[in-house]
Design an enzyme around this catalytic site. Structure first.
Site, short mmCIF file in Angstrom:
data_model
loop_
_atom_site.label_atom_id
_atom_site.label_comp_id
_atom_site.label_asym_id
_atom_site.label_seq_id
_atom_site.Cartn_x
_atom_site.Cartn_y
_atom_site.Cartn_z
N GLN B 15 0.83 -1.20 0.00
CA GLN B 15 0.00 0.00 0.00
C GLN B 15 0.86 1.25 0.00
OE1 GLN B 15 -3.49 0.02 2.66
NE2 GLN B 15 -3.10 2.20 2.95
N ALA B 18 -0.51 8.55 1.68
CA ALA B 18 -0.01 9.90 1.50
C ALA B 18 1.29 10.10 2.27
CB ALA B 18 -1.05 10.90 1.96
N LYS B 35 6.46 -0.49 7.81
CA LYS B 35 5.79 0.79 7.55
C LYS B 35 6.85 1.86 7.43
CE LYS B 35 2.05 3.71 9.17
NZ LYS B 35 0.82 3.74 9.96
N ASP B 139 -7.07 8.63 14.34
CA ASP B 139 -7.38 8.35 12.94
C ASP B 139 -8.22 7.07 12.83
OD1 ASP B 139 -7.40 8.55 10.17
OD2 ASP B 139 -5.40 7.69 9.90
#
Ligand SMILES: Nc1ncnc2c1ncn2[C@@H]1O[C@H](COP(=O)(O)OP(=O)(O)OP(=O)(O)O)[C@@H](O)[C@H]1O
Ligand SMILES: [Mg+2]
Lengths: 180, 230
Positions: B15, B18, B35, B139
């Protein structure tokens, strides 16, 4: 001389020029002598109290951190060997970390770790000096003391409902600098 | 290791967001998720570096805090601070709540509703636990909540804590729920009755929920006003 069949060597993917070698010994009696040899540098290895190790992966997580610190010029202790011990520890106090994870007179079993031991001479030297029997690494769990590990790393039973002990330990080692 | 780790190839990227790239990889014998937070080039480089570092710190601090509180989160295996990468446990046999809900097509059958409500209830009680430990996620979306199979047990994992903070304020917790409500209802139309179940389980499992839900209502009204004005 003890056989070195049971030594396992792991390439470090993140630092492709480095390796981590691990061996397990049981039946140590010459603690004082060992301590002197470690201090004088005659033994070029990190010797860990096997009770506080629940899995080889725990050692790999800490040793990889130590290799990273060396490669970035950020060793916090005197050598890569003491850095392995320090990395294993959840504490930021170096003396305390070495005392907790190093070999003490109450340890019969020891995990020996050598870094960049490309020809296997360092671990062979440990085997010669240590005066104990080398054991297969898959017997490591026989020497693990989970209660001590939970205490040293401050792991509660609530946490272990959703996590394996190894994951709890690995996380604490990996994020130590961020845990305030 | 000042350069990008060579083993992270685009082929393993699962993935691209942004602010972060997500790779799948291996750390010794463990499957892991890597990540990588990258810099947005249009911002000031020094500021950017600091911001990236703060996000990473916030993320792993929250992962540790959650784990200590008995909330299921991925384990962390390695921090590559030079390359702004977190190596973490891959939650195996899991899917996001988003993917899970999208398996069902409205109009939902009574059986669908039962399954969806039961999962919503689990999510609500995890959020109750999160907030009772004064952790605000920052989030909450249905992509940041994972369900680990077997699906009749549905262990709920929380991820993506880069915007999290420690706060005891009902206002912050109310906003946290509001963000989820917005994301939930816009991603999954006609699921009001399912989201209701999130809030029901939340109140049931969190003694201070009354205050938080009051704030949630206030935030909703502010939201509506903004829409009317704007
Ligand atoms: N530990 C994990 N185990 C399994 N899947 C994961 C894990 N971490 C992330 N994922 C998958 O990757 C997706 C993106 O991860 P994450 O939410 O952490 O990044 P992001 O949304 O790009 O981050 P941000 O919103 O902070 O920029 C998740 O929605 C999930 O599908
Ligand atoms: Mg996300």
């Amino acid at each position: 001389m003890a056989s070195c069949d049971h030594v396992r060597t792991f390439p470090v993917d993140l630092f492709p020029n480095s390796t981590i070698s691990i061996a397990l010994f049981d039946g140590i009696k010459n603690h004082d002598e060992l301590k002197k040899k470690i201090i004088s540098g005659k033994i070029d290895a990190a010797l860990l109290s096997a009770k506080k190790i629940c899995d080889i992966f725990q050692v790999l997580v800490a040793a990889t951190k130590a290799v990273g610190a060396k490669s970035n010029g950020k060793l916090k202790t005197r050598s890569i060997n003491s850095e392995v011990l320090f990395s294993l520890s959840p504490s930021n106090n170096i003396t305390e970390s070495l005392r907790t994870f190093g070999v003490s007179p109450s340890d019969s079993a020891v995990v020996a770790v050598t870094i960049d031991d490309f020809d296997g001479l360092k671990i062979q030297n440990v085997a010669q000096q240590i005066n104990a029997e080398m054991k297969p690494l898959d017997q490591l769990n026989r020497y693990t003391d989970e209660d001590i590990i939970k205490k040293v790393y401050k792991i509660s039973d609530a946490e272990l409902k959703h996590s394996k002990l190894l994951d709890s330990v690995a996380t604490r080692i990996a994020v130590k600098e961020f845990a305030t | 290791m000042a350069t990008k780790p060579s083993e992270l190839s685009d082929a393993d990227m699962i993935q691209q967001g942004a602010e972060a790239k997500i790779y799948q990889g291996q750390f010794y014998d463990k499957q892991c998720i890597i990540k990588e937070r990258f810099k947005k080039t249009y911002r000031h480089p020094v500021l950017e570096e600091r911001l990236t570092h703060r996000r990473i710190a916030q993320e792993v601090k929250a992962l540790l805090r959650c784990r200590k509180a008995g909330i299921a989160v991925p384990a962390v295996y390695f921090m590559d601070t030079c390359n702004n990468c977190i190596y973490m446990e891959k939650v195996e046999h899991s899917l996001t709540v988003r993917e899970f809900i999208q398996q069902f097509q409205p109009p939902y059958t009574e059986e669908d509703n039962q399954i969806l409500r039961s999962v919503a209830g689990k999510v609500g009680s995890i959020l109750a636990k999160l907030h009772s430990n004064d952790i605000v996620h920052g989030d909450l979306t249905t992509s940041n909540i994972l369900l680990k199979s077997p699906y009749d047990i549905w262990e709920v994992y929380l991820i993506d804590f880069g915007l999290s903070q420690v706060s005891h304020l009902a206002e912050d917790k109310g906003v946290d729920l509001y963000v989820l409500e917005k994301a939930f209802l816009s991603t999954h139309p006609r699921t009001e009755h399912i989201f209701e179940q999130v809030l029901a389980a939340y109140s049931k499992n969190y003694p201070n929920s009354v205050e938080v839900l009051k704030k949630l209502e206030e935030v909703r009204q502010r939201g509506r006003k903004r829409v009317m004005v704007g």
